[in-house]
Design an enzyme around this catalytic site. Structure first.
Site, PDB file in Angstrom:
ATOM      1  N   ARG A  52      -5.161 -14.686   9.629  1.00  0.00           N
ATOM      2  CA  ARG A  52      -5.569 -15.898   8.903  1.00  0.00           C
ATOM      3  C   ARG A  52      -4.752 -16.141   7.640  1.00  0.00           C
ATOM      4  O   ARG A  52      -4.531 -17.264   7.231  1.00  0.00           O
ATOM      5  CB  ARG A  52      -7.046 -15.791   8.544  1.00  0.00           C
ATOM      6  CG  ARG A  52      -7.908 -16.160   9.738  1.00  0.00           C
ATOM      7  CD  ARG A  52      -9.333 -16.224   9.397  1.00  0.00           C
ATOM      8  NE  ARG A  52      -9.783 -14.928   8.871  1.00  0.00           N
ATOM      9  CZ  ARG A  52     -11.027 -14.646   8.571  1.00  0.00           C
ATOM     10  NH1 ARG A  52     -11.954 -15.566   8.716  1.00  0.00           N
ATOM     11  NH2 ARG A  52     -11.361 -13.469   8.130  1.00  0.00           N
ATOM     12  N   LYS A 185      -1.382   9.519  26.429  1.00  0.00           N
ATOM     13  CA  LYS A 185      -0.895  10.776  25.838  1.00  0.00           C
ATOM     14  C   LYS A 185      -0.093  11.551  26.876  1.00  0.00           C
ATOM     15  O   LYS A 185      -0.572  11.802  27.979  1.00  0.00           O
ATOM     16  CB  LYS A 185      -2.076  11.624  25.346  1.00  0.00           C
ATOM     17  CG  LYS A 185      -2.617  11.144  24.007  1.00  0.00           C
ATOM     18  CD  LYS A 185      -3.612  12.138  23.448  1.00  0.00           C
ATOM     19  CE  LYS A 185      -4.296  11.580  22.226  1.00  0.00           C
ATOM     20  NZ  LYS A 185      -3.591  11.813  20.974  1.00  0.00           N
ATOM     21  N   GLU A 219     -12.108  17.426  15.010  1.00  0.00           N
ATOM     22  CA  GLU A 219     -11.169  16.961  13.992  1.00  0.00           C
ATOM     23  C   GLU A 219     -11.613  17.538  12.661  1.00  0.00           C
ATOM     24  O   GLU A 219     -12.820  17.566  12.378  1.00  0.00           O
ATOM     25  CB  GLU A 219     -11.186  15.435  13.910  1.00  0.00           C
ATOM     26  CG  GLU A 219     -10.706  14.765  15.184  1.00  0.00           C
ATOM     27  CD  GLU A 219     -10.904  13.251  15.193  1.00  0.00           C
ATOM     28  OE1 GLU A 219     -10.048  12.540  15.704  1.00  0.00           O
ATOM     29  OE2 GLU A 219     -11.951  12.805  14.678  1.00  0.00           O
ATOM     30  N   HIS A 243     -12.400   8.674  25.635  1.00  0.00           N
ATOM     31  CA  HIS A 243     -11.374   9.716  25.668  1.00  0.00           C
ATOM     32  C   HIS A 243     -11.831  10.975  26.405  1.00  0.00           C
ATOM     33  O   HIS A 243     -11.118  11.520  27.245  1.00  0.00           O
ATOM     34  CB  HIS A 243     -10.968  10.153  24.252  1.00  0.00           C
ATOM     35  CG  HIS A 243     -10.560   9.021  23.349  1.00  0.00           C
ATOM     36  ND1 HIS A 243     -10.026   7.859  23.811  1.00  0.00           N
ATOM     37  CD2 HIS A 243     -10.588   8.901  21.996  1.00  0.00           C
ATOM     38  CE1 HIS A 243      -9.753   7.061  22.785  1.00  0.00           C
ATOM     39  NE2 HIS A 243     -10.093   7.670  21.681  1.00  0.00           N
ATOM     40  N   LYS A 328     -16.397  15.295  13.884  1.00  0.00           N
ATOM     41  CA  LYS A 328     -15.522  15.160  12.714  1.00  0.00           C
ATOM     42  C   LYS A 328     -15.888  16.226  11.682  1.00  0.00           C
ATOM     43  O   LYS A 328     -16.964  16.806  11.731  1.00  0.00           O
ATOM     44  CB  LYS A 328     -15.676  13.766  12.114  1.00  0.00           C
ATOM     45  CG  LYS A 328     -15.278  12.654  13.095  1.00  0.00           C
ATOM     46  CD  LYS A 328     -14.567  11.519  12.415  1.00  0.00           C
ATOM     47  CE  LYS A 328     -14.187  10.414  13.383  1.00  0.00           C
ATOM     48  NZ  LYS A 328     -12.847  10.513  13.922  1.00  0.00           N
TER      49      LYS A 328
HETATM   50  C1  BG6 Z   1     -10.041   6.953  18.217  1.00  0.00           C
HETATM   51  C2  BG6 Z   1     -11.330   7.121  17.487  1.00  0.00           C
HETATM   52  O1  BG6 Z   1     -10.221   6.205  19.396  1.00  0.00           O
HETATM   53  O2  BG6 Z   1      -9.527   8.217  18.571  1.00  0.00           O
HETATM   54  C3  BG6 Z   1     -11.136   7.999  16.258  1.00  0.00           C
HETATM   55  O3  BG6 Z   1     -11.811   5.845  17.098  1.00  0.00           O
HETATM   56  C4  BG6 Z   1     -10.510   9.319  16.656  1.00  0.00           C
HETATM   57  O4  BG6 Z   1     -12.372   8.235  15.599  1.00  0.00           O
HETATM   58  C5  BG6 Z   1      -9.258   9.055  17.461  1.00  0.00           C
HETATM   59  O5  BG6 Z   1     -10.190  10.022  15.467  1.00  0.00           O
HETATM   60  C6  BG6 Z   1      -8.662  10.335  18.007  1.00  0.00           C
HETATM   61  O6  BG6 Z   1      -7.397  10.043  18.535  1.00  0.00           O
HETATM   62  P1  BG6 Z   1      -6.223  11.078  18.431  1.00  0.00           P
HETATM   63  O7  BG6 Z   1      -5.113  10.476  19.192  1.00  0.00           O
HETATM   64  O8  BG6 Z   1      -5.909  11.229  16.962  1.00  0.00           O
HETATM   65  O9  BG6 Z   1      -6.747  12.343  18.998  1.00  0.00           O
END
Ligand code: BG6
Length: 479
Positions: A52, A185, A219, A243, A328
């Site tokens: 925008r 990946k 993570e 994922h 996380k």
């Molecule tokens: C994303 C999520 O789809 O994937 C994130 O929204 C997550 O929360 C991320 O951290 C992880 O992806 P990668 O490639 O860093 O393992």
């Protein structure tokens, strides 16, 4: 090179809705630079950014440069002047909101093949599609039109079905590229080569040999600046619905008839459809301090961790439990699939580590590789065993084995028209059909300490079956 004949002959327009948003900044803009550097952007390509904010063409180029050099985004290597200038020649900016008819009038100027990348809120999809349709911009004549949409598709089965129905009102399934970046990946795709190009392992991947499977995506960082989005979604829907289920599908699906889109997604779908949801075997956690994160509700009950157990309802994996966890602010970042084998029936080696099972580990990140944990004799006069790793590791020298960013890989696939590593509508809906019962059973999450492996309830979940979570090893593929 990779793009085949089309790079010289046809015009290509990559039209990105939401070019000033988070996704564009973190993923798309850096990847477009990388592709320019590697010569992967077709000669006749135009990148049209839409947002925008009013910007001149030169301000748009400055914006790209700022993003590429911003500390937060941390593009890992130097931005070369000549490459950047080449990229700039492809950049066009259009200012306008998704519901502004003038925007679409201007879009008509771009003839040739088109990829629409929706790096924007799903709430805007309908308005965008209506305007595209009114202007004949979704029609394929001699030029093709493709659409890229990001996960998450919806927030439950019903909403995902509505989005899929909406997409199909304007585009056909072979024009829709539903992107889950895990499918792009390199390490995930390599699972298929490892399993189906080497016939020696495949006969072992079944209930006769496998004790159980663990899928981990931890993570060591928190939600950062994404609290506003994350707090509405939670861990299970953020990475569990997509994922992690795809990681599972890649590691246990049957061999496809051919290495082509329909055949591969058919096998992934069979796995997703045979998953048995066990809401009573699901645990949710939240890291201490999460409620104080930016844009997070002060009394939020959103999950930042989950663990669940499931089974595959098919003969091949009958009664093989699958334990899945993600979270996380964990002790360590590690994404992997561990296929844990049964211990040998003979008791030949009644020594220290007789109960260390063989494990086949697909390490998605870090220390990327495929490794087998085996027992070997410790050199010396006594018969003592020790666990060791037989390993295939990615070399990180970019000149010999570079690992393309998943977004780069998936953009290249979209340009080539290859949907193998994208999700079909059915896959997305099968994933939600499995996740919904778990999400609906969500109760107050258990609090866990940042820097831990998650709440104790997650340990209890697996220990109740006489098993333990495997601590992700950093002992292999250290390059
Ligand atoms: C994303 C999520 O789809 O994937 C994130 O929204 C997550 O929360 C991320 O951290 C992880 O992806 P990668 O490639 O860093 O393992």
């Amino acid at each position: 090179m990779v793009l085949g004949k089309m790079d010289k002959t046809n015009k290509l327009n990559l039209i990105i809705f939401g070019i000033t948003g988070n996704l564009a900044q973190i993923k798309l803009i850096p990847v477009l630079y990388d592709m320019a550097e590697k010569g992967l952007l077709p000669e006749n390509m135009t990148i049209v950014g839409i947002a925008r904010k009013p910007m001149t063409q030169s301000q748009f180029q400055d914006y790209f440069y700022e993003v590429l050099t911003s500390e937060n985004i941390h593009h890992k290597h130097e931005i070369k002047k000549d490459i950047f200038e080449k990229l700039c020649q492809k950049l066009h900016y259009l200012a306008g909101s998704a519901d502004d008819p003038k925007l679409y009038e201007q879009l008509k100027k771009y003839s040739g093949n088109k990829i629409y990348y929706l790096a924007t809120y799903p709430e805007l999809y309908k308005s965008i599609f209506d305007h595209l349709q009114k202007n004949g911009l979704n029609i394929q004549n001699h030029d093709w039109v493709r659409l890229m949409v990001e996960k998450p598709i919806g927030y439950d089965l019903k909403s995902a079905h509505e989005i899929n129905t909406l997409l199909l009102q304007y585009f056909s399934e072979d024009q829709i590229y539903r992107l889950d970046h895990y499918l792009g990946k390199e390490t995930l795709q390599n699972i298929l080569s490892f399993r189906f190009a080497n016939d020696i392992f495949e006969p072992l991947i079944n209930a006769s040999f496998i004790d159980h499977i663990q899928i981990t995506a931890l993570e060591d960082f928190g939600v950062g600046k994404r609290g506003g989005y994350y707090d509405l979604v939670g861990a299970l829907k953020d990475v569990g619905q997509n994922h992690q289920l795809q990681m599972l599908a890649f590691s246990i699906m049957d061999v496809p008839d051919e290495l082509a889109s329909r055949a591969v997604s058919k096998e992934r779908l069979k796995v997703l459809k045979s998953l048995v949801p066990l809401p009573e075997k699901t645990v949710f956690g939240q890291y201490e301090g999460y409620q104080k994160e930016e844009n997070v509700n002060l009394s939020s009950q959103t999950d930042t961790f989950y663990a669940f157990k499931t089974f595959i309802n098919n003969d091949r994996f009958q009664d093989v439990p699958i334990y899945v966890r993600a979270g996380k602010k964990a002790k360590q970042t590690a994404t992997e699939i561990s296929i844990v084998f049964k211990n040998p029936l003979n008791k030949l080696f009644s020594v220290d580590c007789e109960d260390e099972p063989n494990v086949l580990i697909y390490r998605i990140q870090p220390n990327e590789g495929i490794v087998f944990k085996i027992l070997t004799k410790k050199p010396g006069h006594q018969i003592k065993l020790e666990p060791e790793y037989m390993q295939y590791c990615y070399k990180v020298d970019p000149h010999t084995h570079y690992i393309p960013d998943p977004y780069e890989r998936l953009l290249v696939d979209t340009i080539r028209g290859d949907q193998t590593f994208f999700n079909t509508a059915e896959e997305v809906e099968a994933q939600w059909a499995f996740i919904d019962p778990l999400a609906n059973a969500r109760s107050k999450p258990s609090i866990y300490q940042p820097g831990s492996w998650g709440p104790k309830e997650a340990d209890e979940l697996i220990e109740a079956d006489g098993r333990m979570w495997l601590e992700p090893s950093m002992a292999f593929c250290r390059i």
